[in-house]
Scaffold this motif. Structure first.
Motif, PDB file in Angstrom:
ATOM      1  N   ILE A 101       0.813  -1.100  -0.165  1.00  0.00           N
ATOM      2  CA  ILE A 101       0.141   0.143  -0.010  1.00  0.00           C
ATOM      3  C   ILE A 101       0.846   1.155  -0.053  1.00  0.00           C
ATOM      4  O   ILE A 101       0.497   2.201  -0.639  1.00  0.00           O
ATOM      5  N   SER A 102       1.966   1.180   0.999  1.00  0.00           N
ATOM      6  CA  SER A 102       2.690   2.361   0.776  1.00  0.00           C
ATOM      7  C   SER A 102       3.627   2.662  -0.372  1.00  0.00           C
ATOM      8  O   SER A 102       3.927   3.809  -0.950  1.00  0.00           O
ATOM      9  N   ASN A 103       4.163   1.616  -1.112  1.00  0.00           N
ATOM     10  CA  ASN A 103       4.608   1.513  -2.423  1.00  0.00           C
ATOM     11  C   ASN A 103       3.550   2.324  -3.514  1.00  0.00           C
ATOM     12  O   ASN A 103       3.836   3.071  -4.416  1.00  0.00           O
ATOM     13  N   CYS A 104       2.004   2.038  -3.331  1.00  0.00           N
ATOM     14  CA  CYS A 104       1.361   2.458  -4.403  1.00  0.00           C
ATOM     15  C   CYS A 104       1.199   3.855  -3.977  1.00  0.00           C
ATOM     16  O   CYS A 104       1.412   4.956  -4.918  1.00  0.00           O
ATOM     17  N   ILE A 105       1.107   4.323  -2.682  1.00  0.00           N
ATOM     18  CA  ILE A 105       0.783   5.836  -2.263  1.00  0.00           C
ATOM     19  C   ILE A 105       2.166   6.572  -2.814  1.00  0.00           C
ATOM     20  O   ILE A 105       2.107   7.654  -3.484  1.00  0.00           O
ATOM     21  N   ASN A 106       3.241   6.101  -2.386  1.00  0.00           N
ATOM     22  CA  ASN A 106       4.552   6.873  -2.900  1.00  0.00           C
ATOM     23  C   ASN A 106       4.735   6.931  -4.245  1.00  0.00           C
ATOM     24  O   ASN A 106       5.581   7.651  -4.771  1.00  0.00           O
ATOM     25  N   SER A 107       3.987   6.055  -5.146  1.00  0.00           N
ATOM     26  CA  SER A 107       4.203   6.146  -6.646  1.00  0.00           C
ATOM     27  C   SER A 107       2.980   6.779  -7.281  1.00  0.00           C
ATOM     28  O   SER A 107       2.815   6.907  -8.374  1.00  0.00           O
ATOM     29  N   MET A 122      12.748   8.467   4.185  1.00  0.00           N
ATOM     30  CA  MET A 122      11.728   9.306   4.327  1.00  0.00           C
ATOM     31  C   MET A 122      11.182   9.754   2.727  1.00  0.00           C
ATOM     32  O   MET A 122      10.297  10.509   2.583  1.00  0.00           O
ATOM     33  N   ALA A 123      12.191   9.508   1.768  1.00  0.00           N
ATOM     34  CA  ALA A 123      11.927   9.834   0.185  1.00  0.00           C
ATOM     35  C   ALA A 123      10.721   8.782  -0.017  1.00  0.00           C
ATOM     36  O   ALA A 123       9.747   9.357  -0.960  1.00  0.00           O
ATOM     37  N   ASP A 154       9.032   2.001  -6.971  1.00  0.00           N
ATOM     38  CA  ASP A 154       8.192   3.099  -7.654  1.00  0.00           C
ATOM     39  C   ASP A 154       7.633   2.501  -8.906  1.00  0.00           C
ATOM     40  O   ASP A 154       8.372   1.861  -9.800  1.00  0.00           O
ATOM     41  N   PHE A 155       6.604   2.129  -8.513  1.00  0.00           N
ATOM     42  CA  PHE A 155       5.501   1.623  -9.772  1.00  0.00           C
ATOM     43  C   PHE A 155       5.492   2.174 -11.116  1.00  0.00           C
ATOM     44  O   PHE A 155       5.274   1.692 -12.172  1.00  0.00           O
ATOM     45  N   ARG A 156       5.938   3.671 -11.153  1.00  0.00           N
ATOM     46  CA  ARG A 156       5.801   4.385 -12.098  1.00  0.00           C
ATOM     47  C   ARG A 156       6.926   3.857 -13.147  1.00  0.00           C
ATOM     48  O   ARG A 156       6.705   3.896 -14.290  1.00  0.00           O
ATOM     49  N   GLN A 157       7.860   3.359 -12.680  1.00  0.00           N
ATOM     50  CA  GLN A 157       8.983   2.789 -13.834  1.00  0.00           C
ATOM     51  C   GLN A 157       8.403   1.671 -14.347  1.00  0.00           C
ATOM     52  O   GLN A 157       8.674   1.470 -15.512  1.00  0.00           O
TER      53      GLN A 157
END
Length: 426
Positions: free
Chosen positions: A43-49, A284-285, A132-135
């Motif tokens: 979930i955090s990976n999604c939000i950060n992406s 924290m990035a 980062d799922f954007r990649q």
């Protein structure tokens, strides 16, 4: 550019190999690193992406997981974001539960199709990694792919427990073998070392490409692929799809751990206590989010603590704690030694009346008593560990089922709400 992506977290598995930590909770709800849950990672990976539309598909022992999600992830009315649970349910048309990963997505496809999205991102609810799922979405679009699978280079000894892929020079997957154990098959799946620089792989050892269980599907492709009775992505859907569709790999370079066994869970947690852990919760990035609990700061009364993680709301008296995780609301008595121990803490502070009542019945209070020695062990939530208790797997079999404890992979596990009487030696 706004990403038209819908995130799906598969969180319905029994987690049999993590038993007894999964005795009363779903695998993604198992506590992690003192204050988190496994499901907080995807979930955090999604939000950060930048992906804020997330469905969780749940089925087994899901009450604590549902509670955690409802108390942790709330978006405002104007962002359009949500983290929503879709629990397995029987209907007049279908009385079966989820039969596998693909079946879980199929049974909820009508909910997903009501949203505007171009790509469906499917994730596991029990892996430890930062991505980062954007990649992977970008690579998927650039390759004009129908499906993209996140892949990680692994050594031969890990291949027999993972889905292994073979790719061509353009990263297109040409072969997919689920858990290959035959040496000749493994040999045929090895990555050519001269491809390493192009794929961004460092080192020169013998490597194979393993599926991380992270998939990107185009909208019409997933609809078409699930128009059948196939139940699992790794075993059924993907091996069939590579013959007819453009299926590509996105090679991931970083820490990834599938928390599949008690040993994997234990080592991944203890690694967090190292000065340079492989997974850094202090980054924290890309922070890892969880439920805000508003607990007091922990109180340390003369304890010796070395390479340990101490969570919020703890009271630790004159104990010696090394290479250990101490979870939320933990109480640790004087003279106690914790070495390579994971204490998951408590869901609540025990009342004075409850303490007196248990004392009269000869039972210890919640927490760890005085003059105990606990090593190579996991103490689950709300456990009552009496005074002068010894817990260690030394000299015992790798796997044991006992009325008061379990041993799995050479690690002692005290189950949730377990009681270890004063003076007991394990």
């Amino acid at each position: 550019m706004r990403l038209r992506v819908l995130g799906i977290v598969l969180a319905g598995g029994k987690g049999t190999r993590l038993y007894p930590l999964t005795k009363e909770r779903a695998k993604p709800a198992v506590p992690l690193a003192g204050k988190y849950r496994l499901v907080d990672i995807p979930i955090s990976n999604c939000i950060n992406s930048g992906l804020r539309r997330i469905y969780l598909l749940t089925q087994f022992n899901s009450a604590s997981l549902h509670r955690h999600i409802s108390q942790s992830y709330k978006f405002d009315h104007f962002s359009g974001g949500f983290v929503e649970i879709l629990a397995a349910e029987q209907t007049y048309a279908d009385t079966s539960w989820y039969q596998g990963t693909a079946d879980a997505v199929r049974k909820n496809l009508i909910h997903f199709m009501n949203h505007d999205w171009e790509h469906l991102l499917i994730l596991s609810g029990d892996q430890l990694y930062r991505m980062d799922f954007r990649q992977i979405i970008s690579l998927h679009s650039e390759a004009n792919a129908d499906i993209t699978i996140a892949a990680i280079p692994v050594e031969r000894r890990e291949a027999a427990s993972l889905g292994i892929m073979q790719i061509d020079a353009d990263r297109r997957i040409t072969r997919f073998v689920e858990k290959p154990s035959d040496k000749a098959v493994q040999d045929s799946l090895r990555l050519p070392p001269d491809w390493y620089p192009k794929l961004g792989i460092k080192g020169d050892g013998e490597l194979l490409l393993a599926s991380m269980g992270i998939y990107v599907f185009n909208r019409e492709v997933i609809r078409r692929l699930l128009d059948n009775n196939l139940t699992d992505f790794g075993k059924d859907i993907i091996p069939q799809a590579i013959h007819d569709l453009r299926v590509f790999a996105s090679v991931f370079q970083g820490y990834w751990e599938d928390i599949g066994t008690i040993r994997a869970f234990f080592e991944a947690n203890l690694d967090v206590t190292n000065e340079l852990p492989r997974f850094n919760f202090f980054d924290m990035a890309a922070p890892i989010f969880s439920r805000p609990r508003f607990l007091p700061g922990s109180k340390i009364n003369g304890a010796q603590i070395d390479h340990a993680v101490i969570s919020d709301g703890c009271i630790i008296n004159r104990a010696v704690i090394t290479h250990s995780i101490v979870g939320l609301r933990s109480l640790v008595g004087s003279g106690t030694i914790l070495n390579r121990a994971i204490v998951l803490g408590s869901d609540y502070y025990e009342s004075y009346e409850s303490i007196i009542e248990h004392e009269k019945a000869g039972k210890p209070r919640i927490g760890v008593g005085i003059n105990c020695r606990i090593e190579n062990a996991i103490v689950d939530k709300n456990a009552r560990i009496g005074d002068n208790v010894v817990i260690s797997p030394a000299g015992k079999p790798e796997n044991v089922d006992h009325a008061s404890y379990y041993i799995r992979d050479g690690i002692v596990v005290i189950p949730k709400n377990g009681i270890i009487p004063h003076g007991m030696v394990i």
